[in-house]
Write a protein that holds these residues in place. Structure first.
Motif, PDB file in Angstrom:
ATOM      1  N   GLU A 154       0.822  -1.205   0.000  1.00 38.19           N
ATOM      2  CA  GLU A 154       0.000   0.000   0.000  1.00 38.19           C
ATOM      3  C   GLU A 154       0.857   1.257   0.000  1.00 38.19           C
ATOM      4  O   GLU A 154       0.516   2.249  -0.639  1.00 38.19           O
ATOM      5  CB  GLU A 154      -0.927  -0.012   1.218  1.00 38.19           C
ATOM      6  N   ASP A 155       1.979   1.219   0.705  1.00 37.84           N
ATOM      7  CA  ASP A 155       2.848   2.393   0.806  1.00 37.84           C
ATOM      8  C   ASP A 155       4.288   1.893   0.903  1.00 37.84           C
ATOM      9  O   ASP A 155       4.723   1.439   1.963  1.00 37.84           O
ATOM     10  CB  ASP A 155       2.471   3.217   2.040  1.00 37.84           C
ATOM     11  N   VAL A 156       5.021   1.950  -0.216  1.00 37.77           N
ATOM     12  CA  VAL A 156       6.377   1.409  -0.242  1.00 37.77           C
ATOM     13  C   VAL A 156       7.357   2.468  -0.744  1.00 37.77           C
ATOM     14  O   VAL A 156       7.046   3.228  -1.661  1.00 37.77           O
ATOM     15  CB  VAL A 156       6.482   0.145  -1.124  1.00 37.77           C
ATOM     16  N   THR A 157       8.530   2.507  -0.123  1.00 28.90           N
ATOM     17  CA  THR A 157       9.604   3.393  -0.547  1.00 28.90           C
ATOM     18  C   THR A 157      10.897   2.595  -0.631  1.00 28.90           C
ATOM     19  O   THR A 157      11.297   1.960   0.347  1.00 28.90           O
ATOM     20  CB  THR A 157       9.787   4.568   0.424  1.00 28.90           C
ATOM     21  N   LEU A 158      11.536   2.610  -1.794  1.00 31.83           N
ATOM     22  CA  LEU A 158      12.805   1.929  -2.012  1.00 31.83           C
ATOM     23  C   LEU A 158      13.843   2.994  -2.341  1.00 31.83           C
ATOM     24  O   LEU A 158      13.675   3.748  -3.310  1.00 31.83           O
ATOM     25  CB  LEU A 158      12.704   0.920  -3.161  1.00 31.83           C
ATOM     26  N   THR A 159      14.921   3.049  -1.542  1.00 33.51           N
ATOM     27  CA  THR A 159      15.922   4.101  -1.691  1.00 33.51           C
ATOM     28  C   THR A 159      17.319   3.507  -1.670  1.00 33.51           C
ATOM     29  O   THR A 159      17.640   2.687  -0.807  1.00 33.51           O
ATOM     30  CB  THR A 159      15.801   5.128  -0.551  1.00 33.51           C
ATOM     31  N   THR A 160      18.172   3.940  -2.600  1.00 37.41           N
ATOM     32  CA  THR A 160      19.564   3.498  -2.618  1.00 37.41           C
ATOM     33  C   THR A 160      20.451   4.611  -3.165  1.00 37.41           C
ATOM     34  O   THR A 160      19.964   5.525  -3.843  1.00 37.41           O
ATOM     35  CB  THR A 160      19.742   2.230  -3.474  1.00 37.41           C
ATOM     36  N   VAL A 161      21.748   4.508  -2.871  1.00 39.95           N
ATOM     37  CA  VAL A 161      22.705   5.452  -3.441  1.00 39.95           C
ATOM     38  C   VAL A 161      23.217   4.915  -4.775  1.00 39.95           C
ATOM     39  O   VAL A 161      22.989   5.505  -5.828  1.00 39.95           O
ATOM     40  CB  VAL A 161      23.876   5.709  -2.474  1.00 39.95           C
ATOM     41  N   SER A 162      23.885   3.754  -4.743  1.00 41.72           N
ATOM     42  CA  SER A 162      24.454   3.218  -5.977  1.00 41.72           C
ATOM     43  C   SER A 162      24.009   1.793  -6.279  1.00 41.72           C
ATOM     44  O   SER A 162      24.449   1.204  -7.269  1.00 41.72           O
ATOM     45  CB  SER A 162      25.984   3.257  -5.911  1.00 41.72           C
ATOM     46  N   GLY A 163      23.154   1.225  -5.454  1.00 42.47           N
ATOM     47  CA  GLY A 163      22.645  -0.111  -5.741  1.00 42.47           C
ATOM     48  C   GLY A 163      21.571  -0.069  -6.811  1.00 42.47           C
ATOM     49  O   GLY A 163      21.111   0.996  -7.232  1.00 42.47           O
ATOM     50  N   ALA A 164      21.160  -1.257  -7.260  1.00 40.24           N
ATOM     51  CA  ALA A 164      20.097  -1.365  -8.257  1.00 40.24           C
ATOM     52  C   ALA A 164      18.770  -1.636  -7.558  1.00 40.24           C
ATOM     53  O   ALA A 164      18.712  -2.391  -6.589  1.00 40.24           O
ATOM     54  CB  ALA A 164      20.411  -2.490  -9.242  1.00 40.24           C
ATOM     55  N   ILE A 165      17.695  -1.029  -8.068  1.00 42.97           N
ATOM     56  CA  ILE A 165      16.350  -1.249  -7.545  1.00 42.97           C
ATOM     57  C   ILE A 165      15.528  -1.974  -8.606  1.00 42.97           C
ATOM     58  O   ILE A 165      15.509  -1.571  -9.765  1.00 42.97           O
ATOM     59  CB  ILE A 165      15.667   0.089  -7.187  1.00 42.97           C
ATOM     60  N   ARG A 166      14.853  -3.043  -8.177  1.00 42.07           N
ATOM     61  CA  ARG A 166      13.964  -3.760  -9.088  1.00 42.07           C
ATOM     62  C   ARG A 166      12.687  -4.125  -8.343  1.00 42.07           C
ATOM     63  O   ARG A 166      12.735  -4.728  -7.272  1.00 42.07           O
ATOM     64  CB  ARG A 166      14.628  -5.031  -9.641  1.00 42.07           C
ATOM     65  N   ALA A 167      11.539  -3.760  -8.918  1.00 45.01           N
ATOM     66  CA  ALA A 167      10.241  -4.093  -8.337  1.00 45.01           C
ATOM     67  C   ALA A 167       9.411  -4.821  -9.389  1.00 45.01           C
ATOM     68  O   ALA A 167       9.315  -4.369 -10.532  1.00 45.01           O
ATOM     69  CB  ALA A 167       9.519  -2.827  -7.883  1.00 45.01           C
ATOM     70  N   SER A 168       8.809  -5.954  -8.994  1.00 47.21           N
ATOM     71  CA  SER A 168       8.028  -6.740  -9.948  1.00 47.21           C
ATOM     72  C   SER A 168       7.037  -7.623  -9.201  1.00 47.21           C
ATOM     73  O   SER A 168       7.069  -7.747  -7.978  1.00 47.21           O
ATOM     74  CB  SER A 168       8.953  -7.614 -10.806  1.00 47.21           C
ATOM     75  N   ASP A 169       6.121  -8.234  -9.976  1.00 46.70           N
ATOM     76  CA  ASP A 169       5.232  -9.292  -9.468  1.00 46.70           C
ATOM     77  C   ASP A 169       4.346  -8.852  -8.305  1.00 46.70           C
ATOM     78  O   ASP A 169       4.178  -9.584  -7.336  1.00 46.70           O
ATOM     79  CB  ASP A 169       6.044 -10.522  -9.037  1.00 46.70           C
ATOM     80  N   GLY A 170       3.774  -7.689  -8.381  1.00 52.59           N
ATOM     81  CA  GLY A 170       2.873  -7.242  -7.320  1.00 52.59           C
ATOM     82  C   GLY A 170       2.174  -5.964  -7.730  1.00 52.59           C
ATOM     83  O   GLY A 170       2.369  -5.446  -8.834  1.00 52.59           O
ATOM     84  N   THR A 171       1.348  -5.454  -6.836  1.00 56.18           N
ATOM     85  CA  THR A 171       0.601  -4.224  -7.093  1.00 56.18           C
ATOM     86  C   THR A 171       0.987  -3.164  -6.071  1.00 56.18           C
ATOM     87  O   THR A 171       1.016  -3.438  -4.867  1.00 56.18           O
ATOM     88  CB  THR A 171      -0.911  -4.481  -7.018  1.00 56.18           C
ATOM     89  N   VAL A 172       1.277  -1.981  -6.551  1.00 59.85           N
ATOM     90  CA  VAL A 172       1.695  -0.872  -5.702  1.00 59.85           C
ATOM     91  C   VAL A 172       0.603   0.199  -5.693  1.00 59.85           C
ATOM     92  O   VAL A 172       0.130   0.631  -6.749  1.00 59.85           O
ATOM     93  CB  VAL A 172       3.018  -0.265  -6.210  1.00 59.85           C
TER      94      VAL A 172
END
Length: 237
Positions: free
Chosen positions: A181-199
């Motif tokens: 329902e409420d998601v925050t993904l934060t990084t400096v130099s890493g990779a972010i990947r979001a899949s297979d769900g509903t935001v």
């Protein structure tokens, strides 16, 4: 003389693993607990596995290295405990590497874990999770009410959904197989990947790391993607 010296060396080599194994300490703590018990575990740990189960009890088992000290216990008196707190101190790195614990808690529990370079694995907890490491990895499976994860160099992988999630790294990669329902993904130099769900509401932020979004957006969703110099890839159905 040479044969006697050789015999002594062979005896020493055979005896060393036995002495090392004998120096390890066993952990076996069992207590009745409330369904929403809070458990805090931190310190010099190399591996922690947490499992949510259908029992109103806490089980903490595993091994500690030679010279390691674990302090803490229930935060209340007799009867089912509402809180437990443990802190582990190790005299050196070899002892720290031997500190491996397994924690079982009621599914609705709140668990707080903090370690240096460690591998944390959590499954089946529907309450709250607050996980913090420097290096290593964090793997979470299940649908938590609240999920807070912070890592410097360690990777973070989540399989499931969360009502509220904050996942943050410096150089570690973040992978979210699920939504929330409420998601925050934060990084400096890493990779972010979001899949297979509903935001429903999402914030995806990096400085130089790439962002790949392949999840679904709920009707009327609010999603923001922000990076300084990393690539952003949106795969919307």
């Amino acid at each position: 003389m040479r044969n006697r010296l050789l015999t002594f060396v062979l005896i020493a080599l055979i005896a060393t693993p036995v002495l090392s194994a004998a120096a390890q300490q066993k952990v076996d703590i069992q207590r009745a607990a409330s369904p929403t018990v809070s458990v805090r575990l931190g310190g010099a740990l190399s591996s922690v596995r947490v499992t949510g189960w259908d029992r109103d009890s806490i089980s903490l088992t595993g091994t500690l290295g030679a010279g390691t000290r674990m302090d803490g216990g229930p935060l209340s008196g007799s009867g089912p405990v509402k809180g437990m707190k443990f802190f582990v101190e190790a005299p050196d790195e070899p002892a720290m590497r031997a500190n491996k614990l397994e924690l079982r808690v009621p599914r609705g529990a709140r668990v707080w874990l903090k370690a240096g370079s460690a591998d944390l694995e959590v499954s089946g907890v529907t309450g709250g999770l607050d996980l913090n490491i420097v290096g290593g990895s964090v793997n979470v499976s299940g649908n938590a009410r609240e999920l807070l994860v912070e890592s410097m160099d360690g990777s973070v992988t989540v399989n499931g959904t969360a009502e509220f999630a904050r996942l943050k790294t410096a150089t570690g990669d973040i992978v979210l197989h699920g939504g929330g329902e409420d998601v925050t993904l934060t990084t400096v130099s890493g990779a972010i990947r979001a899949s297979d769900g509903t935001v429903q509401r999402g914030r995806f932020e990096s400085v130089t790391g790439p962002i790949t979004f392949a999840a679904d957006l709920a009707r009327g969703a609010d999603a923001r993607f922000d990076t300084h110099s990393g690539a952003i890839e949106l795969r919307l159905a």
